[in-house]
Motif scaffolding. Sequence first.
Motif, PDB file in Angstrom:
ATOM      1  N   SER A 168       0.848  -1.194   0.000  1.00 23.83           N
ATOM      2  CA  SER A 168       0.000   0.000   0.000  1.00 23.83           C
ATOM      3  C   SER A 168       0.883   1.244   0.000  1.00 23.83           C
ATOM      4  N   SER A 169       0.291   2.375  -0.372  1.00 24.81           N
ATOM      5  CA  SER A 169       1.002   3.662  -0.390  1.00 24.81           C
ATOM      6  C   SER A 169      -0.012   4.778  -0.215  1.00 24.81           C
ATOM      7  N   GLN A 170       0.476   5.954   0.155  1.00 25.34           N
ATOM      8  CA  GLN A 170      -0.389   7.119   0.308  1.00 25.34           C
ATOM      9  C   GLN A 170       0.001   8.160  -0.733  1.00 25.34           C
ATOM     10  N   ASN A 171      -0.944   8.450  -1.612  1.00 24.14           N
ATOM     11  CA  ASN A 171      -0.795   9.426  -2.704  1.00 24.14           C
ATOM     12  C   ASN A 171       0.134   8.939  -3.808  1.00 24.14           C
ATOM     13  N   ALA A 172       1.218   8.254  -3.512  1.00 24.86           N
ATOM     14  CA  ALA A 172       2.124   7.766  -4.549  1.00 24.86           C
ATOM     15  C   ALA A 172       1.473   6.645  -5.331  1.00 24.86           C
ATOM     16  N   LYS A 173       1.627   6.691  -6.661  1.00 16.87           N
ATOM     17  CA  LYS A 173       1.020   5.674  -7.534  1.00 16.87           C
ATOM     18  C   LYS A 173       2.015   4.545  -7.797  1.00 16.87           C
ATOM     19  N   ARG A 174       2.622   4.090  -6.698  1.00 18.05           N
ATOM     20  CA  ARG A 174       3.619   3.019  -6.780  1.00 18.05           C
ATOM     21  C   ARG A 174       3.815   2.457  -5.376  1.00 18.05           C
ATOM     22  N   CYS A 175       3.953   1.144  -5.296  1.00 21.42           N
ATOM     23  CA  CYS A 175       4.266   0.534  -4.007  1.00 21.42           C
ATOM     24  C   CYS A 175       5.045  -0.752  -4.245  1.00 21.42           C
ATOM     25  N   THR A 176       5.850  -1.150  -3.241  1.00 20.51           N
ATOM     26  CA  THR A 176       6.717  -2.325  -3.338  1.00 20.51           C
ATOM     27  C   THR A 176       6.559  -3.179  -2.094  1.00 20.51           C
ATOM     28  N   SER A 177       6.411  -4.458  -2.322  1.00 19.33           N
ATOM     29  CA  SER A 177       6.445  -5.418  -1.223  1.00 19.33           C
ATOM     30  C   SER A 177       7.887  -5.858  -1.054  1.00 19.33           C
ATOM     31  N   LYS A 178       8.474  -5.565   0.111  1.00 25.43           N
ATOM     32  CA  LYS A 178       9.887  -5.827   0.333  1.00 25.43           C
ATOM     33  C   LYS A 178      10.161  -7.226   0.869  1.00 25.43           C
ATOM     34  N   ASN A 179       9.122  -7.993   1.097  1.00 28.62           N
ATOM     35  CA  ASN A 179       9.313  -9.369   1.571  1.00 28.62           C
ATOM     36  C   ASN A 179       8.184 -10.221   1.017  1.00 28.62           C
ATOM     37  N   LEU A 180       8.486 -10.918  -0.061  1.00 27.44           N
ATOM     38  CA  LEU A 180       7.448 -11.702  -0.741  1.00 27.44           C
ATOM     39  C   LEU A 180       7.521 -13.180  -0.353  1.00 27.44           C
ATOM     40  N   SER A 181       8.186 -13.471   0.726  1.00 35.46           N
ATOM     41  CA  SER A 181       8.319 -14.882   1.110  1.00 35.46           C
ATOM     42  C   SER A 181       6.971 -15.509   1.413  1.00 35.46           C
ATOM     43  N   GLY A 182       6.030 -14.719   1.927  1.00 31.25           N
ATOM     44  CA  GLY A 182       4.706 -15.259   2.218  1.00 31.25           C
ATOM     45  C   GLY A 182       3.827 -15.359   1.004  1.00 31.25           C
ATOM     46  N   TYR A 183       4.300 -14.816  -0.135  1.00 30.56           N
ATOM     47  CA  TYR A 183       3.468 -14.832  -1.337  1.00 30.56           C
ATOM     48  C   TYR A 183       4.076 -15.696  -2.435  1.00 30.56           C
ATOM     49  N   VAL A 184       4.968 -16.619  -2.066  1.00 28.41           N
ATOM     50  CA  VAL A 184       5.602 -17.460  -3.079  1.00 28.41           C
ATOM     51  C   VAL A 184       4.552 -18.271  -3.819  1.00 28.41           C
ATOM     52  N   SER A 185       3.560 -18.738  -3.069  1.00 31.93           N
ATOM     53  CA  SER A 185       2.476 -19.502  -3.710  1.00 31.93           C
ATOM     54  C   SER A 185       1.666 -18.633  -4.631  1.00 31.93           C
ATOM     55  N   LEU A 186       1.683 -17.318  -4.359  1.00 30.87           N
ATOM     56  CA  LEU A 186       0.898 -16.406  -5.201  1.00 30.87           C
ATOM     57  C   LEU A 186       1.527 -16.234  -6.566  1.00 30.87           C
ATOM     58  N   VAL A 187       2.867 -16.133  -6.621  1.00 32.44           N
ATOM     59  CA  VAL A 187       3.536 -15.840  -7.884  1.00 32.44           C
ATOM     60  C   VAL A 187       4.336 -17.033  -8.380  1.00 32.44           C
TER      61      VAL A 187
END
Length: 773
Positions: A168-187
């Motif tokens: 998530s981000s506030q006002n900025a039209k860009r955001c980064t997930s810095k730890n995707l270890s919990g989303y390995v099954s997602l991608v």
Amino acid sequence: MYFLLVLPLIVTGAISVHEGQKKECNVVPKNPYIQAGSDTRIVCDSSCVRGKVYWTLNNKKVVHESWTSAINSTHTMVTLRNVSVPQATVQCHQEHTGDILGGTIVRTYQKPSNVSCIWHYRNGSSLVVPELFTCTWEHHVHDQEKINYRYTVFGRSQLRASQLEICSSQNAKRCTSKNLSGYVSLVGNYRFNVTVRAETIGNNHWEVYSDPYEFNPRHILKIESPTLTLKAFSGYLLAEWDTSTTSDKHYCQVKYNEEVINKILEAGEKGTMTLKNVESCTYYKVSVRCAWEKAPWSEWSREETVLSQLNKRDVKLRLWRKVAEPDKNGARKVYAMWTEIPSACQGTFAYFIQQSVYREHEIQVDYSRTLCGNSTCAVIVSEDACRVKLTVFHNEALLAEDSVYVPAVGETGLPQVTNMQTSTLKGVIYVSWDAPSQLVRSYMIDWTHDGHRYHWKESNSTSAKLSGLPYKKPFNVTVTPLFDDKTGLGTQALQICTTVAAAANFSTVKVEVSDKSALVSWEMEQQDVCSGVIAHYIVFYGTEQGPQLNVTVNATQQEVLLKDLIPYTHYSMHVKAATLTGASESNVRHFNTKTFDPRFVTKLSVIGSVIIILVLSAGLCCTIQYRKFLMKPLPDPGLSSVALWPSGSHQKGMFPFRLFTYPSESLCARVYMDESRLTSAPDTSGPAFTAKPHKRADEHEEISTLSPSKECTTLLSEGSGQLSPYRSQGSVESPTQSTGKEFESLLPVKEQQLTASLAMYVTVDMFEHDQAG
């Protein structure tokens, strides 16, 4: 849908409030936000007036009857369909009067769009699976007011039904997930979709979701940048790199000196590329990047710099020479010149010059060598024809050699070009000529502007373009035909300038100002050969408010008188030197005309000074004369009387007349009395005498031999006895004879024989004094 459910409640509440309170007209809802492209309904409470109402949208009347409908006798509704404008002003009016009963502003918002995501590595990461997931999107907000938004990215895969919040981000039209270890099954290896939610923070809360965007993990995976090594060889460069993923087919790009070369690597293939067509002894910068098919490119690798080696095929000496005039012994100095090998080339270089003399149809080689510099060398040759040979060694190994022919002194039969012509345009010199009748291999063109530094080039055509020349310099251009074994005679064109300047610059500009005119003069700097010839001068002048005037002066004149100027006025002026090729201008000068003509003031000052001097001089003279008059000694008339001197019959031999003078007067101021008048009766009152001297005919100038001072002194000494200059009235003889003797001793004999006459001193009031006595 939600608005349609609560609309009856809004209307019922508005009616109940209206029944319990004072009747007021209004429009609901107030300032709503709706999604762009959707519909909305606005209700007008017209209970405060009688009659029908009508609606306006952005100050234009709504004419479509299908848009409006009456809920009851006091409430009317308008429906706005597919609203796409950023904002719209809706107002309710009374039909008969047109008065505004109420209004609202409908604003629209859009949902996020163009969502893209990248699955990538952290810088310097050693993990096998990328740990960063970054998404970007677009969101057009038309509202001019500042609105804060919170964006949230949700992901859903084929293996998981529920959405997972990624970042998530506030006002900025860009955001980064810095730890995707919990989303390995997602991608993992399955497709998944991403949705972005935009919601407002604060009042007027609303939210909107983007359309879902589906991604393939392999298409969004950004691999790590490769590791590059670079090597230089003679004539080429070798680039090698490694990537973290070599098990799959991937694409790579190699960039060197802004040129990009593509290469496809199969699974397991190591990245290598040979970079050809590189120049000798030149620094090259190389970097590489790779990507999976349809996936984003990795970052460029660290840029590597390498110096290319010297390639023997690139060495072109282009040997040429300039031959000086022979001396009295026939010896000549030859200036050999060639293309310098780049200084960046590594190693040791040596340059040698040898001569081969043509004598009696034989070539006699002089094996002695002259060691030279890097690009020029001067050698002495005889009057015979010869060939000068240049040999270059690199690290004691032969690198290249070249030779050039030098004609003998007075050698005839050598061809040369004719009808040589030159022209210049924008700093470029164009040269053309006619070829000789013999077959020519090529032409050598050399040019110089100072006679020391030469440039040369070889051409196969009968024209050449010389560019990159310094500005405003005169050049000497020579064209020489070349044959297989000999060199023709050179033909030199007339000196030509790269650029002909408009004119020399102005050195000084002077202005001499009067009240109605100004004399403008100027001087030019010394013109050089490339300065244009001045055709005429133009002097521009004028006031700040008035028009600009000008006057033209011929080239031989460097001054002009500006006439008919306005006194006590500010002027500006500048001078322009015009030539056939342009013009040069002086700096702008400012001056103020005078209130009066300085010459008039000067003349008036001179005349006034002269008048003042004359007046002072006249006053001084009058003062001096008046002071002399006051200082003149006069006897007191009240104490004087008329005295008569004895006649000549009583005293023979005496001076016949008596003198009375002021001590300071001369003889010309004396008064004489006639003798005939002296015999009058003693009792007779003394008349006014007219006394004047007279002489006999035989009287001479020596009568007056006594000086006035001595004469007066003598006469006064006489009066010291009984005879006094001041006597009582009457004719009385002198009782004393000594006086006559004194005169006899003082005057010459001739003067004693003068006719007797009497002299007397007369004052105006003598007779009055006598009568009174």
